[in-house]
Design an enzyme around this catalytic site. Structure first.
Site, PDB file in Angstrom:
ATOM      1  N   TYR A 111      -1.732  -1.673  10.171  1.00 49.55           N
ATOM      2  CA  TYR A 111      -0.805  -2.646   9.579  1.00 49.55           C
ATOM      3  C   TYR A 111      -0.179  -3.508  10.670  1.00 49.55           C
ATOM      4  O   TYR A 111      -0.180  -4.738  10.585  1.00 49.55           O
ATOM      5  CB  TYR A 111       0.279  -1.901   8.790  1.00 49.55           C
ATOM      6  CG  TYR A 111       1.268  -2.820   8.104  1.00 49.55           C
ATOM      7  CD1 TYR A 111       0.891  -3.547   6.975  1.00 49.55           C
ATOM      8  CD2 TYR A 111       2.569  -2.960   8.577  1.00 49.55           C
ATOM      9  CE1 TYR A 111       1.795  -4.400   6.342  1.00 49.55           C
ATOM     10  CE2 TYR A 111       3.474  -3.808   7.946  1.00 49.55           C
ATOM     11  CZ  TYR A 111       3.076  -4.519   6.824  1.00 49.55           C
ATOM     12  OH  TYR A 111       3.971  -5.355   6.207  1.00 49.55           O
TER      13      TYR A 111
ATOM     14  N   LYS B 192      -0.611  -7.653  11.407  1.00 48.56           N
ATOM     15  CA  LYS B 192       0.507  -8.597  11.406  1.00 48.56           C
ATOM     16  C   LYS B 192       0.682  -9.249  12.780  1.00 48.56           C
ATOM     17  O   LYS B 192       1.088 -10.418  12.862  1.00 48.56           O
ATOM     18  CB  LYS B 192       1.793  -7.888  10.968  1.00 48.56           C
ATOM     19  CG  LYS B 192       1.751  -7.356   9.521  1.00 48.56           C
ATOM     20  CD  LYS B 192       1.565  -8.465   8.493  1.00 48.56           C
ATOM     21  CE  LYS B 192       1.767  -7.975   7.064  1.00 48.56           C
ATOM     22  NZ  LYS B 192       1.595  -9.031   6.061  1.00 48.56           N
TER      23      LYS B 192
HETATM   24  P1  NDP Z   1       4.162  -5.552  -3.135  1.00 44.03           P
HETATM   25  O1  NDP Z   1       3.292  -4.352  -3.105  1.00 44.03           O
HETATM   26  O2  NDP Z   1       5.322  -5.576  -4.057  1.00 44.03           O
HETATM   27  O3  NDP Z   1       3.282  -6.849  -3.371  1.00 44.03           O
HETATM   28  C1  NDP Z   1       2.039  -7.012  -2.768  1.00 44.03           C
HETATM   29  C2  NDP Z   1       1.348  -8.157  -3.462  1.00 44.03           C
HETATM   30  O4  NDP Z   1       0.090  -8.364  -2.814  1.00 44.03           O
HETATM   31  C3  NDP Z   1       1.079  -7.868  -4.923  1.00 44.03           C
HETATM   32  O5  NDP Z   1       1.336  -9.026  -5.677  1.00 44.03           O
HETATM   33  C4  NDP Z   1      -0.396  -7.533  -4.949  1.00 44.03           C
HETATM   34  O6  NDP Z   1      -0.977  -7.981  -6.158  1.00 44.03           O
HETATM   35  C5  NDP Z   1      -0.915  -8.403  -3.796  1.00 44.03           C
HETATM   36  N1  NDP Z   1      -2.173  -7.890  -3.270  1.00 44.03           N
HETATM   37  C6  NDP Z   1      -2.382  -6.787  -2.514  1.00 44.03           C
HETATM   38  N2  NDP Z   1      -3.689  -6.648  -2.254  1.00 44.03           N
HETATM   39  C7  NDP Z   1      -4.308  -7.681  -2.858  1.00 44.03           C
HETATM   40  C8  NDP Z   1      -5.653  -8.084  -2.976  1.00 44.03           C
HETATM   41  N3  NDP Z   1      -6.662  -7.395  -2.415  1.00 44.03           N
HETATM   42  N4  NDP Z   1      -5.942  -9.200  -3.676  1.00 44.03           N
HETATM   43  C9  NDP Z   1      -4.940  -9.919  -4.266  1.00 44.03           C
HETATM   44  N5  NDP Z   1      -3.655  -9.597  -4.202  1.00 44.03           N
HETATM   45  C10 NDP Z   1      -3.342  -8.476  -3.511  1.00 44.03           C
HETATM   46  O7  NDP Z   1       4.645  -5.730  -1.621  1.00 44.03           O
HETATM   47  P2  NDP Z   1       5.614  -6.756  -0.893  1.00 44.03           P
HETATM   48  O8  NDP Z   1       6.116  -7.771  -1.821  1.00 44.03           O
HETATM   49  O9  NDP Z   1       6.564  -5.939  -0.124  1.00 44.03           O
HETATM   50  O10 NDP Z   1       4.590  -7.396   0.152  1.00 44.03           O
HETATM   51  C11 NDP Z   1       4.385  -8.786   0.279  1.00 44.03           C
HETATM   52  C12 NDP Z   1       4.141  -9.115   1.739  1.00 44.03           C
HETATM   53  O11 NDP Z   1       5.319  -8.829   2.488  1.00 44.03           O
HETATM   54  C13 NDP Z   1       3.018  -8.306   2.400  1.00 44.03           C
HETATM   55  O12 NDP Z   1       2.220  -9.146   3.193  1.00 44.03           O
HETATM   56  C14 NDP Z   1       3.767  -7.312   3.273  1.00 44.03           C
HETATM   57  O13 NDP Z   1       3.017  -6.903   4.384  1.00 44.03           O
HETATM   58  C15 NDP Z   1       4.975  -8.129   3.655  1.00 44.03           C
HETATM   59  N6  NDP Z   1       6.110  -7.322   4.115  1.00 44.03           N
HETATM   60  C16 NDP Z   1       6.801  -6.534   3.242  1.00 44.03           C
HETATM   61  C17 NDP Z   1       7.869  -5.781   3.697  1.00 44.03           C
HETATM   62  C18 NDP Z   1       8.676  -4.927   2.798  1.00 44.03           C
HETATM   63  O14 NDP Z   1       9.545  -4.185   3.299  1.00 44.03           O
HETATM   64  N7  NDP Z   1       8.487  -4.949   1.484  1.00 44.03           N
HETATM   65  C19 NDP Z   1       8.275  -5.776   5.116  1.00 44.03           C
HETATM   66  C20 NDP Z   1       7.473  -6.646   5.938  1.00 44.03           C
HETATM   67  C21 NDP Z   1       6.440  -7.384   5.444  1.00 44.03           C
HETATM   68  P3  NDP Z   1      -1.852  -7.057  -7.166  1.00 44.03           P
HETATM   69  O15 NDP Z   1      -1.345  -5.667  -7.065  1.00 44.03           O
HETATM   70  O16 NDP Z   1      -1.655  -7.711  -8.497  1.00 44.03           O
HETATM   71  O17 NDP Z   1      -3.241  -7.230  -6.661  1.00 44.03           O
END
Ligand code: NDP
Length: 274
Positions: free
Chosen positions: A161, A165
């Site tokens: 991860y 990033k």
């Molecule tokens: P969530 O798990 O709530 O959301 C992740 C999103 O990514 C979902 O909408 C999911 O959609 C989508 N997703 C994942 N894999 C795929 C795929 N193969 N194809 C299409 N869509 C995909 O997590 P977050 O909102 O927390 O994460 C969003 C971003 O923020 C990420 O990049 C994460 O690394 C980053 N981030 C988050 C942090 C946190 O503390 N929450 C901290 C630092 C960074 P679906 O399931 O419908 O496919």
């Protein structure tokens, strides 16, 4: 929440907008007048978020729903084609879809998890950005990548991860330099612990029942973990004209986590170091 930005007439494509930070961002863009593309793999969640966008849109604009897997090139091509066919352009691309898997480097299945995370968090961003450039050049658009403060800080069992990033941050800077002359700005927002679904199985503490964002959030200088809107607000600022001198930057939105030198790998809480 009061309205800060006006994105009326703009088209915002937010990957991973079926949940968490992406959903909050899509909804805030919709509330600020933009046409929004909501996308993810889960059709039901995509529809739910699209409905919320419609409910807050000042002009009652319906969000475009596209079910797509960012690890499949053909899905990303369809995502861009459908967006341009529907709205005629793309102004803002938010590369937000991502995943985080806890896995030790010596785990048997490490390479599979590594490939999956690099494909989702990095390769998909590179490909989607590549096919969007010709559209963003026309609109003098904006790209915002959602990275993480882990791009510069290790946490045990999250090497893939963090690597994904760290590479994403360098991608942001490299293409900001290459695309500047086309009028395209490229920036990233690097969150700390935000309450979303991403870490739902990631618990800490002796009993193993405290969600990780609760534990780290309490220790942050701001005294709380983040919520989706904290990151969405940073994204909208970077997509707005108010930030027109900012490109190639990494905006850390982590409640002071990095500034406080908090380690997620070793627990120094309560210890005194001289
Ligand atoms: P969530 O798990 O709530 O959301 C992740 C999103 O990514 C979902 O909408 C999911 O959609 C989508 N997703 C994942 N894999 C795929 C795929 N193969 N194809 C299409 N869509 C995909 O997590 P977050 O909102 O927390 O994460 C969003 C971003 O923020 C990420 O990049 C994460 O690394 C980053 N981030 C988050 C942090 C946190 O503390 N929450 C901290 C630092 C960074 P679906 O399931 O419908 O496919």
């Amino acid at each position: 929440m009061s309205l800060t930005y006006n994105f009326s007439g703009k088209v915002a494509l937010v990957t991973g907008s079926s949940s968490g930070i992406g959903a909050a961002t899509a909804i805030l863009f919709a509330k600020s007048g933009a046409n929004v593309v909501v996308t993810g793999r889960n059709a039901t969640k995509v529809s739910e978020v699209a409905k919320q966008c419609l409910n807050v849109s000042p002009k009652g604009l319906k969000a475009l729903e596209v079910v797509a897997d960012v690890t499949r090139d053909e899905d990303l091509i369809r995502l861009v084609d459908t967006t341009v066919q529907t709205f005629g352009k793309i102004d803002i691309l938010v590369n937000n879809a991502g995943m985080a898997v806890r896995m030790g480097f010596e785990d048997k299945d490490y390479m599979n998890g590594y490939k999956q995370q690099l494909q989702t968090n990095l390769d998909s961003v590179v490909f989607l950005t590549h096919i969007c450039v010709k559209h963003l050049e026309i609109t003098k658009g904006n790209i915002i990548n959602i990275s993480s403060n882990r791009s510069v800080q290790t946490r045990k069992s999250y090497s893939a991860y963090s690597m994904s990033k760290a590479a994403l941050d360098m991608f942001t800077k490299c293409i900001a330099v290459e695309l500047g002359h086309k009028g395209i700005r490229v920036n990233s927002v690097n969150p700390g612990a935000v309450k979303t679904d991403i870490g739902r199985d990631d618990t800490v503490g002796q009993s193993g029942v405290i969600p990780w964002y609760e534990k780290f959030g309490k220790l942050y200088p701001v005294g709380r973990h983040g919520v989706g809107d904290d990151i969405a607000n940073a994204v909208l600022y970077l997509a707005s004209n108010e930030s027109s001198f900012i490109t190639g930057s990494v905006l850390v939105a982590d409640g002071g986590h990095l500034a406080a030198n908090m380690s997620l790998t070793h627990n120094f809480v309560g210890k005194v170091a001289l």
